[in-house]
Design an enzyme around this catalytic site. Structure first.
Site, PDB file in Angstrom:
ATOM      1  CG  ASN A  82      -2.029  -0.986   1.056  1.00 44.49           C
ATOM      2  OD1 ASN A  82      -2.489  -1.331   0.096  1.00 44.49           O
ATOM      3  ND2 ASN A  82      -2.597  -1.355   2.157  1.00 44.49           N
ATOM      4  CG  HIS A 126      -4.377  -6.997   4.679  1.00 43.19           C
ATOM      5  ND1 HIS A 126      -5.320  -7.482   3.937  1.00 43.19           N
ATOM      6  CD2 HIS A 126      -4.318  -5.635   4.267  1.00 43.19           C
ATOM      7  CE1 HIS A 126      -5.738  -6.671   3.105  1.00 43.19           C
ATOM      8  NE2 HIS A 126      -4.795  -5.614   3.296  1.00 43.19           N
ATOM      9  CE1 TYR A 161      -2.954  -5.174  -0.311  1.00 42.51           C
ATOM     10  CE2 TYR A 161      -3.581  -7.266  -0.286  1.00 42.51           C
ATOM     11  CZ  TYR A 161      -3.956  -5.993  -0.126  1.00 42.51           C
ATOM     12  OH  TYR A 161      -5.170  -5.331   0.139  1.00 42.51           O
TER      13      TYR A 161
END
Length: 810
Positions: A218, A268, A277
């Site tokens: 992210n 996460h 990811y």
């Protein structure tokens, strides 16, 4: 073509694998004029990174891909109908939704997907060979769409609703990419408007601290937004901010999101995510490193070398014949066929793997010459060996990815590198990989730091038991489609291969979203010398009273599987699944038990009493030391992707399975099992191993210890759940021990503390040892002679890593 994109699907496709164009020098194609600023240069570089170069639009497979892109763009243009609350009638973003994180299906997700469609149209406009190259009407539609979305939903006066991702990553990345593609056709006012909108939803504070949703992949995505915002708006400070905010991604972490020294990658907080990811992080960093190289804002942080090291430390161990193993892909395993486009394959282990290959190829351009040569060799090997889903025929990969891979495949100076052999333990994410000539296997487990499974956004609704000791394996020329061919929507989720599970019925998404549920256990891990291993899991069931001790001893041609003290009071039966092979739509493999070929009809079931071996044609063999009662069945199973993913296809699929399992009965109090898995073994090899009753000695299979000895390999290993004695080994406290005696008169003793709790440990091996030739600093005392006594100091800070001691035998 209409496609329902998941959180990562569009970005994986457009960011590293599907956009195409020609870097032409005309204003239409964003050429850099004489006297251009450095921002102009970066904009041109980003176009090339997004859109590709070095391929012929008239050659296949590029010609067909460009035509498909043009057809998609034409369909979007035709269907586009600007109205209050929507740009396309099927993507209504008008009504704010609760903040439920439903980005794939909620209104904010539809807003982001509207930008994705404009991005597709912009690509088609900037390509030759799409049929829409430089099309004036298409240009007008794109610009109209950008202004409509700005006026209606994505502007500096709007309050964010729904999922954060759509506002901070999904929409702004697609918007800024489109601005780069259409830059020459946007006014200064329009560009300023769009930049203000991005500033509203992705302020500098989005990367102010390395926490929450601003970590790992992210964070890389957020940095991409900031850097491209700086490029589009000629804002040097934004570019510098985005560049500097990458630095927290590079160092190894010891908890939470990021790369670990042992090769683990977590996102996460609790989910092993190398294949999803992790892929986004790898691809994103490759793009940004390439964009900024040679500029004022080049990434010079020396810790970026950790990312380069991770190619072989973190990603390569989970790549096999072009696929990325499902046990490090989180909820992405449930993305099969889209509900809105039955022809669109959203993901599979092979398709995810191919995306990672393209990212490695790009990252190689910024690596050392040695790294670049080796990585290109690895990629070429994966390309050549992926017979099941050839990367150069990947239907979901666009010309950028294809051109990168094709350039490697066709480069005669690149020598393909074979799959490695050996064992890797990843204690930080409770995973292990075991590779032998001709096959590879992997284990997925769970502990108090690693979740049972991840669900969220209506995805992976029945992945409950994937962390309950699931044993995956693939062959070099067989079984590569085991998990690719509609496995996840059709398999019995209570009978995943290798697991022990209660038949207690669980609700969809049981345990909570985003990896919320973890078992309260510490002992998960093992010891390895890099070739063989002892691995163990203290299993506690999800929303269940189930408890079990499970061990795997990974050897040269087999994996020995032991289970003990299996107990449960759920009011149901408990099963340990020996195997559950996906035999495809036809299911024609032969099944032989103790020399007798069993019926090939569906359905079929039988209790195999005192079975000593079994064999599945085209797959491998299974040996039951001393004989065992095992239930076997051929099962024809129906399922839909929508059963496990709300965005999946509702088309019913059917696959045939051959399953073997040990039935521990109703509310068992002390169940057990013992078997060998021999991937790729022939019937004769399986039968011979079963007949060689002295090949394997089971030293213990109890609640206290599980251990084996294989004299012909000089192999002894014990998982000590509690201190005690098993065979010639005695441990004072819980630990994992693996010893290999070698023909040169030496032995390697491998010890670990999977619990990460031992402040002192004494291990005694009742074997004559002449001397200790090497030992780690954790060994505080070593006594040799008629036996070996090793005293370890504090192991609690070793993070479960193996401590290796080399000795000269007496």
């Amino acid at each position: 073509m209409t496609r329902s994109w998941s959180r990562r699907s569009f970005l994986a496709a457009t960011g590293t694998a599907s956009l195409t164009a020609f870097a032409l020098g005309s204003p239409l194609f964003g050429g850099v004029a004489h006297g251009a600023t450095e921002h102009d240069t970066l904009r041109a570089k980003w176009r090339t990174l997004l859109l590709g170069s070095g391929f012929s639009p008239t050659a296949e497979p590029f010609k067909s891909k460009l035509a498909e892109l043009g057809a998609s763009a034409a369909a979007y243009r035709t269907a586009m109908a600007p109205a209050s609350g929507s740009l396309w009638p099927d993507l209504n973003f008008a009504d704010p939704e609760p903040d439920t994180d439903q980005e794939s299906y909620g209104y904010s997700g539809r807003m982001a997907e509207s930008y994705y469609r404009l991005g597709t149209m912009a690509q088609a406009y900037c390509q030759q060979g799409t049929g829409l190259t430089g099309d004036a009407a298409l240009k007008t539609a794109i610009v109209t769409g950008l202004d409509h979305l700005y006026a209606q939903v994505y502007n500096e006066n709007r309050t964010r609703f729904g999922n954060w991702y759509s506002w901070q990553i999904g929409a702004p990345q697609a918007l800024l990419d489109t601005c780069v593609l259409m830059y020459e056709h946007l006014s200064a006012t329009q560009l300023a408007n769009y930049c203000r909108a991005v500033d509203k939803f992705v302020p500098d504070s989005a990367v102010g601290s390395y926490t929450g949703t601003s970590t790992g992949a992210n964070r890389v995505d957020l940095c991409r937004v900031l850097i491209l915002r700086g490029v589009v708006g000629a804002d040097s400070a934004k570019i510098a901010l985005g560049r500097d905010a990458l630095s927290p991604v590079f160092p190894y972490v010891t908890s939470g999101d990021g790369l670990y020294a042992d090769g683990s990658f977590i996102q996460h907080t609790t989910v092993p995510y190398t294949g999803s990811y992790g892929s986004v992080l790898l691809g994103g960093l490759g793009m940004l490193f390439a964009l900024l190289a040679g500029s004022t804002w080049a990434v010079t942080d020396p810790k970026r070398q950790i990312v380069f090291d991770a190619v072989e430390n973190a990603w390569a161990p989970f790549l096999f014949n072009g696929l990325i193993m499902d046990n490090v892909s989180g909820r992405a395993i449930s993305r099969g066929i889209s509900a809105t486009d039955p022809k669109a394959v959203m993901a599979s282990d092979h398709l995810r793997g191919h995306s990672i290959l393209t990212s490695i190829a790009l990252l190689a351009e910024g690596a050392s010459a040695t790294e670049k040569a080796r990585w290109r060799g690895l990629v070429k090997g994966w390309i050549q060996r992926d017979y099941y889903s050839p990367p150069l025929q990947n239907p979901s990969m666009g010309v950028v990815g294809l051109s990168r891979l094709q350039s490697i495949a066709n480069d005669s100076a690149v020598t393909a590198i074979a799959e490695p052999t050996g064992h890797r333990l990843f204690p930080a994410m409770a995973r292990a990989t075991h590779r032998r000539p001709g096959w590879a296997a992997s284990l997925s487990m769970a502990n108090k730091r690693i979740t049972y499974y991840e669900t969220g956004n209506g995805e992976n609704l029945r992945g409950w038991h994937t962390g309950s000791g699931m044993l995956y394996w693939w062959g070099d020329t067989f079984a590569n489609g085991q998990y690719s061919d509609a496995f996840w929507p059709t398999v019995d989720p209570y009978r995943l291969p290798g697991i022990t599970a209660s038949r207690k019925v669980l609700a969809d998404a049981a345990g909570g979203d985003w990896g919320a549920s973890m078992p309260d256990v510490n002992w998960v891990g093992g010891a390895t010398d890099g070739q063989r291993a002892a691995v163990g899991q203290y299993l506690r069931g999800l929303q269940s009273t189930l408890m079990a001790k499970k061990s795997w001893f990974c050897l040269d041609d087999a994996i020995v599987c032991l289970g003990a003290n299996i107990q449960c009071s759920d009011g149901t039966t408990v099963e340990s699944t020996v195997e559950n092979r996906n035999l495809g739509p036809t299911g024609g493999s032969t099944f032989t038990v103790d020399g007798t070929v069993k019926p090939a009809t569906y359905p079929w079931s039988q209790t195999l009493t005192s079975a000593t071996w079994a064999h599945i044609g085209g797959h491998g063999g299974y040996v039951f030391p001393g004989g065992a009662t095992v239930k076997a069945l051929r099962d024809s199973r129906d399922g839909k992707w929508s059963d496990i993913n709300k965005g999946g296809s509702t088309t019913t699929l059917n696959r045939k399975y051959l399953t073997m399992y040990v039935d521990h009965g109703y509310n068992p109090t002390d169940g057990s099992y013992a078997y060998l898995v021999m991937p790729g073994a022939t019937t004769a090899q399986t039968s011979a191993r079963a007949a060689d009753t002295g090949w394997l000695q089971i030293l213990a299979n109890t609640d206290d210890q599980q251990g084996v000895r294989v004299p012909s390999l000089g192999f002894t290993a014990v998982n000590f759940w509690f201190g005690g004695t098993a065979g010639a080994l005695t441990a004072s406290a819980p630990c994992s021990v693996m010893i290999t005696e070698k023909s040169d008169g030496t032995a390697v003793v491998c010890v670990s503390d999977p619990m990460r709790m031992q402040t002192a440990l004494t291990l005694t091996w009742n074997r004559a040892v002449a001397s200790v030739t090497s030992k780690p600093s954790t060994v505080t005392s070593a006594t040799t002679g008629s036996h070996l006594k090793l005293v370890f100091g504090d192991l609690s800070g070793t993070a479960g890593a193996t401590q290796k001691v080399t000795v000269k035998l007496g």
